[in-house]
Every structure is written in structure tokens, then in C-alpha cells.
Design an enzyme around this catalytic site. Structure first.
Site, PDB file in Angstrom:
ATOM      1  N   SER A  62       0.840  -1.207   0.000  1.00  0.00           N
ATOM      2  CA  SER A  62       0.000   0.000   0.000  1.00  0.00           C
ATOM      3  C   SER A  62       0.865   1.243   0.000  1.00  0.00           C
ATOM      4  O   SER A  62       1.561   1.537   0.972  1.00  0.00           O
ATOM      5  CB  SER A  62      -0.913   0.010   1.222  1.00  0.00           C
ATOM      6  OG  SER A  62      -1.509   1.286   1.335  1.00  0.00           O
ATOM      7  N   HIS A 105      -1.191  -1.596  -4.048  1.00  0.00           N
ATOM      8  CA  HIS A 105      -2.483  -1.173  -3.495  1.00  0.00           C
ATOM      9  C   HIS A 105      -2.498   0.353  -3.410  1.00  0.00           C
ATOM     10  O   HIS A 105      -1.613   0.966  -2.808  1.00  0.00           O
ATOM     11  CB  HIS A 105      -2.636  -1.804  -2.105  1.00  0.00           C
ATOM     12  CG  HIS A 105      -3.941  -1.544  -1.434  1.00  0.00           C
ATOM     13  ND1 HIS A 105      -5.070  -2.299  -1.673  1.00  0.00           N
ATOM     14  CD2 HIS A 105      -4.306  -0.613  -0.507  1.00  0.00           C
ATOM     15  CE1 HIS A 105      -6.064  -1.861  -0.927  1.00  0.00           C
ATOM     16  NE2 HIS A 105      -5.634  -0.834  -0.208  1.00  0.00           N
ATOM     17  N   ASP A 143      -4.648   3.611  -2.312  1.00  0.00           N
ATOM     18  CA  ASP A 143      -5.753   4.072  -1.477  1.00  0.00           C
ATOM     19  C   ASP A 143      -6.246   5.432  -1.935  1.00  0.00           C
ATOM     20  O   ASP A 143      -5.521   6.423  -1.876  1.00  0.00           O
ATOM     21  CB  ASP A 143      -5.293   4.159  -0.017  1.00  0.00           C
ATOM     22  CG  ASP A 143      -5.117   2.782   0.590  1.00  0.00           C
ATOM     23  OD1 ASP A 143      -6.089   2.014   0.575  1.00  0.00           O
ATOM     24  OD2 ASP A 143      -3.998   2.467   1.045  1.00  0.00           O
ATOM     25  N   MET A 198      -8.806   8.375  -1.258  1.00  0.00           N
ATOM     26  CA  MET A 198      -9.640   8.920  -0.179  1.00  0.00           C
ATOM     27  C   MET A 198     -10.088  10.333  -0.534  1.00  0.00           C
ATOM     28  O   MET A 198      -9.296  11.114  -1.078  1.00  0.00           O
ATOM     29  CB  MET A 198      -8.848   8.960   1.124  1.00  0.00           C
ATOM     30  CG  MET A 198      -8.228   7.631   1.521  1.00  0.00           C
ATOM     31  SD  MET A 198      -7.497   7.736   3.151  1.00  0.00           S
ATOM     32  CE  MET A 198      -6.641   6.156   3.241  1.00  0.00           C
ATOM     33  N   HIS A 256      -8.301   0.973  -4.198  1.00  0.00           N
ATOM     34  CA  HIS A 256      -9.255   0.863  -3.087  1.00  0.00           C
ATOM     35  C   HIS A 256      -9.938   2.220  -2.950  1.00  0.00           C
ATOM     36  O   HIS A 256      -9.341   3.179  -2.469  1.00  0.00           O
ATOM     37  CB  HIS A 256      -8.455   0.473  -1.822  1.00  0.00           C
ATOM     38  CG  HIS A 256      -9.258   0.462  -0.567  1.00  0.00           C
ATOM     39  ND1 HIS A 256      -8.665   0.377   0.690  1.00  0.00           N
ATOM     40  CD2 HIS A 256     -10.592   0.506  -0.342  1.00  0.00           C
ATOM     41  CE1 HIS A 256      -9.605   0.376   1.612  1.00  0.00           C
ATOM     42  NE2 HIS A 256     -10.780   0.468   1.022  1.00  0.00           N
ATOM     43  N   MET A 310     -12.100   4.765  -1.400  1.00  0.00           N
ATOM     44  CA  MET A 310     -12.770   5.199  -0.167  1.00  0.00           C
ATOM     45  C   MET A 310     -13.360   6.577  -0.437  1.00  0.00           C
ATOM     46  O   MET A 310     -12.907   7.592   0.088  1.00  0.00           O
ATOM     47  CB  MET A 310     -11.750   5.234   0.983  1.00  0.00           C
ATOM     48  CG  MET A 310     -11.350   3.845   1.455  1.00  0.00           C
ATOM     49  SD  MET A 310      -9.827   3.852   2.410  1.00  0.00           S
ATOM     50  CE  MET A 310      -8.643   3.772   1.068  1.00  0.00           C
ATOM     51  N   MET A 330     -11.769  -4.989   5.778  1.00  0.00           N
ATOM     52  CA  MET A 330     -11.004  -3.961   6.494  1.00  0.00           C
ATOM     53  C   MET A 330     -10.747  -4.455   7.916  1.00  0.00           C
ATOM     54  O   MET A 330     -11.681  -4.776   8.654  1.00  0.00           O
ATOM     55  CB  MET A 330     -11.778  -2.638   6.555  1.00  0.00           C
ATOM     56  CG  MET A 330     -11.899  -1.884   5.245  1.00  0.00           C
ATOM     57  SD  MET A 330     -10.350  -1.600   4.352  1.00  0.00           S
ATOM     58  CE  MET A 330      -9.386  -0.660   5.546  1.00  0.00           C
ATOM     59  N   GLY A 335      -8.980   5.016   6.463  1.00  0.00           N
ATOM     60  CA  GLY A 335      -8.662   6.443   6.497  1.00  0.00           C
ATOM     61  C   GLY A 335      -7.194   6.728   6.721  1.00  0.00           C
ATOM     62  O   GLY A 335      -6.675   7.726   6.240  1.00  0.00           O
ATOM     63  N   PHE A 336      -6.535   5.840   7.451  1.00  0.00           N
ATOM     64  CA  PHE A 336      -5.140   6.115   7.809  1.00  0.00           C
ATOM     65  C   PHE A 336      -4.309   4.837   7.823  1.00  0.00           C
ATOM     66  O   PHE A 336      -4.838   3.762   8.101  1.00  0.00           O
ATOM     67  CB  PHE A 336      -5.075   6.763   9.204  1.00  0.00           C
ATOM     68  CG  PHE A 336      -5.912   7.999   9.312  1.00  0.00           C
ATOM     69  CD1 PHE A 336      -5.423   9.219   8.871  1.00  0.00           C
ATOM     70  CD2 PHE A 336      -7.206   7.926   9.816  1.00  0.00           C
ATOM     71  CE1 PHE A 336      -6.222  10.367   8.939  1.00  0.00           C
ATOM     72  CE2 PHE A 336      -8.006   9.069   9.892  1.00  0.00           C
ATOM     73  CZ  PHE A 336      -7.505  10.297   9.446  1.00  0.00           C
ATOM     74  N   GLY A 337      -3.036   4.998   7.558  1.00  0.00           N
ATOM     75  CA  GLY A 337      -2.109   3.885   7.706  1.00  0.00           C
ATOM     76  C   GLY A 337      -1.644   3.803   9.154  1.00  0.00           C
ATOM     77  O   GLY A 337      -1.890   4.717   9.944  1.00  0.00           O
ATOM     78  N   GLY A 338      -1.004   2.713   9.487  1.00  0.00           N
ATOM     79  CA  GLY A 338      -0.367   2.589  10.792  1.00  0.00           C
ATOM     80  C   GLY A 338      -1.290   2.354  11.978  1.00  0.00           C
ATOM     81  O   GLY A 338      -0.881   2.536  13.122  1.00  0.00           O
ATOM     82  N   ASP A 398      -6.954  -5.670   4.812  1.00  0.00           N
ATOM     83  CA  ASP A 398      -6.308  -4.356   4.749  1.00  0.00           C
ATOM     84  C   ASP A 398      -6.325  -3.680   6.112  1.00  0.00           C
ATOM     85  O   ASP A 398      -7.399  -3.371   6.637  1.00  0.00           O
ATOM     86  CB  ASP A 398      -7.058  -3.500   3.708  1.00  0.00           C
ATOM     87  CG  ASP A 398      -6.386  -2.168   3.421  1.00  0.00           C
ATOM     88  OD1 ASP A 398      -5.295  -1.919   3.966  1.00  0.00           O
ATOM     89  OD2 ASP A 398      -6.963  -1.384   2.639  1.00  0.00           O
ATOM     90  N   GLY A 399      -5.140  -3.443   6.646  1.00  0.00           N
ATOM     91  CA  GLY A 399      -5.011  -2.637   7.851  1.00  0.00           C
ATOM     92  C   GLY A 399      -4.368  -3.362   9.018  1.00  0.00           C
ATOM     93  O   GLY A 399      -4.871  -4.382   9.471  1.00  0.00           O
ATOM     94  N   GLY A 449       0.930  -1.420   4.380  1.00  0.00           N
ATOM     95  CA  GLY A 449       1.461  -0.092   4.092  1.00  0.00           C
ATOM     96  C   GLY A 449       2.666   0.189   4.955  1.00  0.00           C
ATOM     97  O   GLY A 449       3.817   0.123   4.503  1.00  0.00           O
ATOM     98  N   SER A 450       2.420   0.463   6.235  1.00  0.00           N
ATOM     99  CA  SER A 450       3.536   0.837   7.106  1.00  0.00           C
ATOM    100  C   SER A 450       4.533  -0.306   7.293  1.00  0.00           C
ATOM    101  O   SER A 450       5.730  -0.062   7.452  1.00  0.00           O
ATOM    102  CB  SER A 450       3.026   1.343   8.452  1.00  0.00           C
ATOM    103  OG  SER A 450       2.027   0.504   8.961  1.00  0.00           O
TER     104      SER A 450
HETATM  105  C1  DX5 Z   1      -6.346   2.390   5.320  1.00  0.00           C
HETATM  106  C2  DX5 Z   1      -5.920   1.931   3.969  1.00  0.00           C
HETATM  107  C3  DX5 Z   1      -4.806   0.940   3.997  1.00  0.00           C
HETATM  108  C4  DX5 Z   1      -3.532   1.435   4.639  1.00  0.00           C
HETATM  109  C5  DX5 Z   1      -3.062   0.308   5.484  1.00  0.00           C
HETATM  110  O1  DX5 Z   1      -7.564   3.048   5.219  1.00  0.00           O
HETATM  111  O2  DX5 Z   1      -6.987   1.344   3.267  1.00  0.00           O
HETATM  112  O3  DX5 Z   1      -4.547   0.390   2.709  1.00  0.00           O
HETATM  113  O4  DX5 Z   1      -2.520   1.796   3.757  1.00  0.00           O
HETATM  114  O5  DX5 Z   1      -1.980   0.739   6.209  1.00  0.00           O
HETATM  115  P1  DX5 Z   1      -1.243  -0.172   7.272  1.00  0.00           P
HETATM  116  O6  DX5 Z   1      -0.793  -1.403   6.541  1.00  0.00           O
HETATM  117  O7  DX5 Z   1      -0.154   0.686   7.742  1.00  0.00           O
HETATM  118  O8  DX5 Z   1      -2.256  -0.500   8.348  1.00  0.00           O
HETATM  119 ZN    ZN Z   2      -6.521   0.235   1.404  1.00  0.00          ZN
END
Ligand code: DX5
Ligand code: ZN
Length: 216
Positions: A6, A31, A33, A35, A64, A66, A135, A140-143, A173-174, A195-196
Site C-alpha cells: 500500500s 495497493h 488508497d 480517499m 481501493h 474510499m 477492512m 482512512g489512515f495507515g499505521g 487491509d489494515g 502499508g507501514s
Molecule cells: C487504510 C488503507 C490501507 C492502509 C493500510 O484506510 O486502506 O490500505 O494503507 O496501512 P497499514 O498497513 O499501515 O495499516
Molecule cells: Zn486500502
């Protein structure tokens, strides 16, 4: 396990390089994202950026969405080069139309469920889907931290797919990292978004490799 890197946690000023690093580490899907600041409280990117990423890699782009009114933007993302397009059950009232449209356009259609959205919302649409994206955080956010209830949801989805002898693939995802990816795959996930855990560790190639090794 298919690792879908991601880019949300990548360096956006050096996307092509970061994507190449993830690919060298074994990521086989990118991937993306999208938003809009309405469906989720964050804003990322749109079709022009997807179009640029398309030129930077041959890997499938997994978009993806959102966003509210996702139906209005399906063509724009397919035209920009999206191979897989995932829409949220919560954001698309005419899901059948959206999924059928994506298939007609040659994209692999997927449906996404937020953590509190039940699997029953998939009952009618499941046979039409290339993948279901579960999900494991609120989008909405990574990490963010992995919600443990997602594992049981994956197991129940796998049973649902098996009972109907479908080929639908399960993506998550997440909050997935090298410490929990094995458990996630054991529950029935085939495609792991990270992602992270891929881009937030310094050495992207090594981090992607570590994820794949940890999944075995
Ligand atoms: C969150 C995104 C994810 C995000 C996941 O809303 O849909 O794709 O990048 O990030 P990590 O892997 O850091 O939880
Ligand atoms: Zn995603």
C-alpha cells in the site's frame, strides 16, 4: 500469500522508486488508497496519479476507493490504468451495477467491508466478485492497530465462499505486519495489504521480503 504493497505509507515524492523497491522485495500487487475527505477523514489522490503510477510499474494496480459516489469515478480509474477496483458496500447503493460495470470494463471487481459491516451484505453479490476486501482497521489512515475480530470474519467469509464453491479471493487491509501475518494467512486470507509494514521501515525491499517470509 500475495503481498499488496500500500503506497499510502510510501514517499509520494519518490513513488516510482518506492514501488520498485517493494517489487524487488516480492510485492506482486500495488495497493492504491483513494480517499476523498468525505467517506473517510483523509484525502489522498485521484486518477491522474494512478495514471502516472501505471507508467512506473507492470504490477497490477489495486485501487481501493474510499470515496462517496464511487460509481461516478469507476471509468476514470479504469481509464487511468486500475486493474483491480474495490468499492465499499457502505458507499455504493447500486452495488450490482457498479460491479457489473467494472467487469464490463475488464477490471477485477472487489467489494470492501468496514469492520462493523456484516458479511450478510455480500450474500447476493458474492458470485460476481473477484475479491472481497475485509477492512481490519477503520479506513482512512495507515499505521493503525489490527482489529482481532477480523480473523473470525475472514474464517466465516472463507466458509461462505467454500460452501458455494466460488473462486472469490479474500484480501485484508489494515494493521498487518510481520508479527501477525502468519495468523492472518492461516485464517484464509490470500492477498495481504501492507502499508507501514512495507514502506515505514526504512529498507522497503527487506521489509517486503520479511513480510513474505513471515507469512510462511
Ligand atoms: C487504510 C488503507 C490501507 C492502509 C493500510 O484506510 O486502506 O490500505 O494503507 O496501512 P497499514 O498497513 O499501515 O495499516
Ligand atoms: Zn486500502
Amino acid at each position: 500469500m500475495i503481498l499488496a504493497a500500500s503506497i499510502l505509507s510510501a514517499d509520494f515524492s519518490r513513488l516510482a522508486e518506492d514501488i520498485a523497491r517493494a517489487e524487488r522485495g516480492g510485492a506482486s500487487v500495488i495497493h492504491v488508497d483513494v480517499m476523498d475527505g468525505h467517506f473517510v477523514p483523509n484525502i489522498t489522490l485521484g486518477p491522474p496519479v494512478v495514471k502516472s503510477i501505471r507508467k512506473a510499474t507492470k504490477l497490477p494496480l489495486d485501487c481501493h476507493l474510499m470515496i462517496e459516489d464511487a460509481d461516478r469515478y469507476l471509468d476514470a480509474f479504469v481509464d487511468a490504468g486500475a486493474d483491480w477496483v474495490s468499492v465499499h458496500v457502505e458507499a455504493v447503493p447500486h452495488l450490482e451495477r457498479a460491479v457489473a460495470h467494472l467487469a464490463k470494463r475488464g477490471a477485477k471487481a472487489g467489494v470492501v467491508l468496514n469492520p462493523a459491516t456484516p458479511l450478510t451484505t455480500l450474500e447476493e453479490i458474492l458470485p460476481e466478485l473477484h475479491h472481497v476486501l475485509i477492512m481490519s482497521v477503520n479506513p482512512g489512515f495507515g499505521g493503525q492497530s489490527f482489529l482481532p475480530s477480523s480473523l473470525d470474519k475472514v474464517r466465516r467469509l472463507k466458509a461462505m465462499i467454500g460452501a458455494r464453491s466460488l473462486a472469490t479471493r479474500i484480501e485484508i487491509d489494515g494493521g498487518v505486519h510481520a508479527g501477525n501475518v502468519k495468523e492472518v494467512v492461516a485464517a484464509g486470507v490470500e492477498i495481504v495489504v501492507a502499508g507501514s509494514a512495507v514502506f515505514g521501515e526504512g529498507d522497503v525491499t527487506a521489509a517486503a521480503r520479511r513480510m513474505i517470509e513471515a507469512s510462511r
